[in-house]
Design a protein around this motif. Sequence first.
Motif, PDB file in Angstrom:
ATOM      1  N   ASP A   1       0.831  -1.206   0.000  1.00 20.36           N
ATOM      2  CA  ASP A   1       0.000   0.000   0.000  1.00 20.36           C
ATOM      3  C   ASP A   1       0.865   1.256   0.000  1.00 20.36           C
ATOM      4  N   GLU A   2       1.922   1.240   0.797  1.00 17.32           N
ATOM      5  CA  GLU A   2       2.814   2.398   0.867  1.00 17.32           C
ATOM      6  C   GLU A   2       3.499   2.617  -0.471  1.00 17.32           C
ATOM      7  N   CYS A   3       3.839   1.502  -1.141  1.00 13.34           N
ATOM      8  CA  CYS A   3       4.512   1.611  -2.446  1.00 13.34           C
ATOM      9  C   CYS A   3       3.583   2.228  -3.481  1.00 13.34           C
ATOM     10  N   VAL A   4       2.317   1.756  -3.520  1.00 17.90           N
ATOM     11  CA  VAL A   4       1.364   2.272  -4.515  1.00 17.90           C
ATOM     12  C   VAL A   4       1.093   3.748  -4.265  1.00 17.90           C
ATOM     13  N   ARG A   5       0.991   4.148  -2.999  1.00 22.33           N
ATOM     14  CA  ARG A   5       0.731   5.558  -2.688  1.00 22.33           C
ATOM     15  C   ARG A   5       1.935   6.424  -3.022  1.00 22.33           C
ATOM     16  N   ALA A   6       3.156   5.890  -2.793  1.00 16.96           N
ATOM     17  CA  ALA A   6       4.359   6.723  -2.931  1.00 16.96           C
ATOM     18  C   ALA A   6       4.789   6.913  -4.374  1.00 16.96           C
ATOM     19  N   VAL A   7       4.550   5.929  -5.224  1.00 13.33           N
ATOM     20  CA  VAL A   7       5.044   6.025  -6.589  1.00 13.33           C
ATOM     21  C   VAL A   7       4.307   7.125  -7.337  1.00 13.33           C
ATOM     22  N   SER A   8       5.077   7.881  -8.174  1.00 15.92           N
ATOM     23  CA  SER A   8       4.502   9.013  -8.902  1.00 15.92           C
ATOM     24  C   SER A   8       5.065   9.031 -10.311  1.00 15.92           C
ATOM     25  N   TYR A   9       4.652  10.037 -11.066  1.00 17.66           N
ATOM     26  CA  TYR A   9       5.122  10.159 -12.449  1.00 17.66           C
ATOM     27  C   TYR A   9       6.619  10.442 -12.518  1.00 17.66           C
ATOM     28  N   GLU A  10       7.185  10.966 -11.419  1.00 19.17           N
ATOM     29  CA  GLU A  10       8.602  11.296 -11.425  1.00 19.17           C
ATOM     30  C   GLU A  10       9.489  10.055 -11.319  1.00 19.17           C
ATOM     31  N   HIS A  11       8.958   8.987 -10.746  1.00 21.74           N
ATOM     32  CA  HIS A  11       9.763   7.786 -10.552  1.00 21.74           C
ATOM     33  C   HIS A  11       9.889   7.025 -11.869  1.00 21.74           C
ATOM     34  N   LYS A  12      11.119   6.589 -12.156  1.00 21.82           N
ATOM     35  CA  LYS A  12      11.387   5.883 -13.409  1.00 21.82           C
ATOM     36  C   LYS A  12      11.465   4.359 -13.239  1.00 21.82           C
ATOM     37  N   VAL A  13      11.882   3.895 -12.067  1.00 23.19           N
ATOM     38  CA  VAL A  13      12.045   2.450 -11.842  1.00 23.19           C
ATOM     39  C   VAL A  13      11.504   2.099 -10.459  1.00 23.19           C
ATOM     40  N   VAL A  14      10.800   0.961 -10.382  1.00 23.18           N
ATOM     41  CA  VAL A  14      10.308   0.425  -9.109  1.00 23.18           C
ATOM     42  C   VAL A  14      10.821  -1.005  -8.978  1.00 23.18           C
ATOM     43  N   PHE A  15      11.542  -1.267  -7.888  1.00 25.50           N
ATOM     44  CA  PHE A  15      12.031  -2.620  -7.598  1.00 25.50           C
ATOM     45  C   PHE A  15      11.118  -3.252  -6.545  1.00 25.50           C
ATOM     46  N   LEU A  16      10.505  -4.399  -6.890  1.00 25.88           N
ATOM     47  CA  LEU A  16       9.591  -5.102  -5.983  1.00 25.88           C
ATOM     48  C   LEU A  16      10.189  -6.450  -5.601  1.00 25.88           C
ATOM     49  N   ASP A  17      10.340  -6.658  -4.303  1.00 24.05           N
ATOM     50  CA  ASP A  17      10.761  -7.986  -3.833  1.00 24.05           C
ATOM     51  C   ASP A  17       9.530  -8.905  -3.846  1.00 24.05           C
ATOM     52  N   VAL A  18       9.523  -9.922  -4.723  1.00 20.47           N
ATOM     53  CA  VAL A  18       8.337 -10.781  -4.885  1.00 20.47           C
ATOM     54  C   VAL A  18       8.367 -11.964  -3.926  1.00 20.47           C
ATOM     55  N   SER A  19       9.335 -12.015  -3.028  1.00 18.82           N
ATOM     56  CA  SER A  19       9.415 -13.128  -2.074  1.00 18.82           C
ATOM     57  C   SER A  19       8.890 -12.738  -0.700  1.00 18.82           C
ATOM     58  N   MET A  20       8.218 -11.608  -0.597  1.00 19.58           N
ATOM     59  CA  MET A  20       7.692 -11.171   0.697  1.00 19.58           C
ATOM     60  C   MET A  20       6.491 -12.027   1.089  1.00 19.58           C
ATOM     61  N   ALA A  21       6.492 -12.434   2.356  1.00 13.71           N
ATOM     62  CA  ALA A  21       5.439 -13.339   2.818  1.00 13.71           C
ATOM     63  C   ALA A  21       4.115 -12.620   3.030  1.00 13.71           C
ATOM     64  N   ALA A  22       4.176 -11.391   3.535  1.00 11.13           N
ATOM     65  CA  ALA A  22       2.941 -10.699   3.906  1.00 11.13           C
ATOM     66  C   ALA A  22       2.385  -9.833   2.793  1.00 11.13           C
ATOM     67  N   VAL A  23       3.081  -9.713   1.675  1.00  7.94           N
ATOM     68  CA  VAL A  23       2.658  -8.807   0.608  1.00  7.94           C
ATOM     69  C   VAL A  23       2.581  -9.586  -0.695  1.00  7.94           C
ATOM     70  N   ASP A  24       1.496  -9.371  -1.446  1.00  8.59           N
ATOM     71  CA  ASP A  24       1.361  -9.946  -2.777  1.00  8.59           C
ATOM     72  C   ASP A  24       1.943  -8.952  -3.773  1.00  8.59           C
ATOM     73  N   SER A  25       3.218  -9.165  -4.142  1.00 11.33           N
ATOM     74  CA  SER A  25       3.905  -8.218  -5.021  1.00 11.33           C
ATOM     75  C   SER A  25       3.272  -8.170  -6.397  1.00 11.33           C
ATOM     76  N   PHE A  26       2.703  -9.270  -6.862  1.00 13.37           N
ATOM     77  CA  PHE A  26       2.062  -9.277  -8.175  1.00 13.37           C
ATOM     78  C   PHE A  26       0.818  -8.387  -8.175  1.00 13.37           C
ATOM     79  N   GLU A  27       0.077  -8.401  -7.085  1.00 19.82           N
ATOM     80  CA  GLU A  27      -1.081  -7.515  -6.971  1.00 19.82           C
ATOM     81  C   GLU A  27      -0.643  -6.055  -6.948  1.00 19.82           C
ATOM     82  N   VAL A  28       0.510  -5.772  -6.289  1.00 21.62           N
ATOM     83  CA  VAL A  28       1.038  -4.403  -6.258  1.00 21.62           C
ATOM     84  C   VAL A  28       1.388  -3.952  -7.667  1.00 21.62           C
ATOM     85  N   ALA A  29       1.984  -4.858  -8.456  1.00 20.71           N
ATOM     86  CA  ALA A  29       2.339  -4.511  -9.840  1.00 20.71           C
ATOM     87  C   ALA A  29       1.095  -4.207 -10.659  1.00 20.71           C
TER      88      ALA A  29
END
Length: 739
Positions: free
Chosen positions: A645-673
Amino acid sequence: MDCNCFESPWPADELLMKYQYISDFFIALAYFSIPLELIYFVKKSAVFPYRWVLVQFGAFIVLCGATHLINLWTFNMHTRTVAVVMTTAKGLTAAVSCATALMLVHIIPDLLSVKTRELFLKNKAAELDREMGLIRTQEETGRHVRMLTHEIRSTLDRHTILKTTLVELGRTLGLEECAIWMPARTGLELNLAYTLHQQNPVGLSVPIQLPVINQVFNTSRAVKISPSSPVARLRSSGPHMLGEVVAVRVPLLHLSNFHIHDWPELSTKRYALMVLMLPSDSARQWHVHELELVEVVADQVAVALSHAAILEESMRARDLLMQQNVALDLARREAETAVHARNDFLAVMNHEMRTPIHAIIALSSLLQETELSPEQRLMVETILKSSNLLATLINDVLDLSRLEDGSLQLEIGTFNLHSLFREVLNLIKPIAAVKKLYVTLILSPDLIEYAVGDEKRLMQVLLNVVGNAIKFTKEGGVTVSAFVAKFESLRDPRAPDFCPTHSDNHFYLRVEVKDTGSGINPQEIPKLFMKFVQSQPLATKNSGGSGLGLAICKRFVNLMEGHIWIESDGLGRGSTVIFIVKLGIPARLNESNLPFLHKGPGNQIELNFSGLKVVVMDDNSVGRMVTKGLLVHLGCDVLAVSSGDECVRAVSYEHKVVFLDVSMAAVDSFEVAVRMREKFSKRSDRPFIVALTGNTDRMIKENCRRVGMDGVILKPVSVDKMRRVLSDLLEHGYLVESQ
């Protein structure tokens, strides 16, 4: 004094005449009555063949009666007319009697022949009666046999068959007792097994070598035996006369007689004995049809017992097979559970081991680019080298595990074969330069530039083989040769399972890596392709290997439908590693849209990442800090977050690259993408989304592509690796390959 009590009124001569007169009268009356009877017989017997003889005989009798009747008038004085009539009658009587006598001479033989035929017909009729009786007896026997057979075969239980046989034979033949003697396991005795009237027969036994038993066993017919023989002593003794006893053998079928693709033969030694006893104090004897019935029933019992034996064996085999299937199913489930547990363990350990290694390699690479003293730089390089070796070991263990359980699949694609060899040499040359070794690459002119196959696995095999050659060579160098193998030279007696096929759509690549190193003992060569095994002379020299490299290479080559082997003349004479793999030929070799080639470190375009805004999402504080440190070192402006949730809120048009750790147990990184793709409707406004993972599972990469990520980076990550990732993203808009 004489006294006559009865005195006749007529004189004696006259009295005699009176008697003759009366006699002639009755004779004449009888003679006249006989023709009347003959006329009646002829009328009623129209088929009689000699009717005219009867007429002649009747005329004779009538004339005889007439003479006696006329004779009545001759007892007194009579006229000449009476005398003439009398004479004429007697003359006619004489003539007719002579004619009748002569005629009877010819008729009597015919009558005798008729009598003979009559006797013959009577004999034939009696014979037919006997045959009809036999037929009726046979029909009765057949009916009993069918009834007995039906009753016997109505079950396939051995005990029920034998008991039913005794009951039905006793009822059909009116037996007093009936018994079956079964052979003992030793084959030396017969044990009383079943009787008609005893529910639980006493355990009697008789030697099987008794003469009476041998007599019965030596013939297939029913044999009459003495009522006092040992096998017939089943009735209580008494003053009454014992009835006749018959015994017959019952062949027994043994499972040891069964042969593959052949029907079992009846044993010539193993028989049961069936004894049948007629009632005592009875004049009844055994008839032929009853003996035949007993013989037929014995054969039917043998057939039924054979079927029962086969069924019992089949049921035992079925039960055994069911038990084995249950055990196999249990073992399969346990194996599947173990495989799942191992895979889960490897997945967890993969992530957990790569996370600290990622931190070690990343921080060591950062430390390496700072101002260090020679001693400090040597220590940092040693740390980095050891960490890379540990990462390689982890990769080898995971690859071997996936190869063994069949979950590893080749990633087929079109790649530049020539560039692959050059890139391997570029990676190996710095190591060879340190050891002052030469590295030579020879590519055959007929080797096509582009091929279809698993580029990554082929490169892994080539790097492993060339790396081993450099590792175990102290002086001289390594020569790498690659060319298209001729089909007729592909057959190798050392690899009987290698079956090459000829086709216009593929070719076989032969690679030879020859070194001038320490060589290998020929007896040690087969062991080198086993897991965790090294050649003993080499393993004692601190080679730094795990013994997994060649084992994995062999499995990769087998996946690519190839063959790998080693040739060496002995220790100190160098060695040659040869492998053949099957590669496809692209349909259009001249396409301009072939995939981008790999860029080696020397060819990497240096870009300035200063001010590049990047977001890093990782729930692990160490991993988050390490990745951020790498990016900050490259000049990026990094925002690190720990939740989706923090990642989705923080990302903006200014950011060029987002690195997502997809091995997190408590977060569905694919849903974030997916949520980030939805947040930015235009592709040009959306930042590049790159997955960070320590899992080598192919499903992870497929899921990343499915949700629209631009690339996947496998931990651990060094400064150089992160620099190449950012360069690929900014230059091409995607990662050239999974790093």
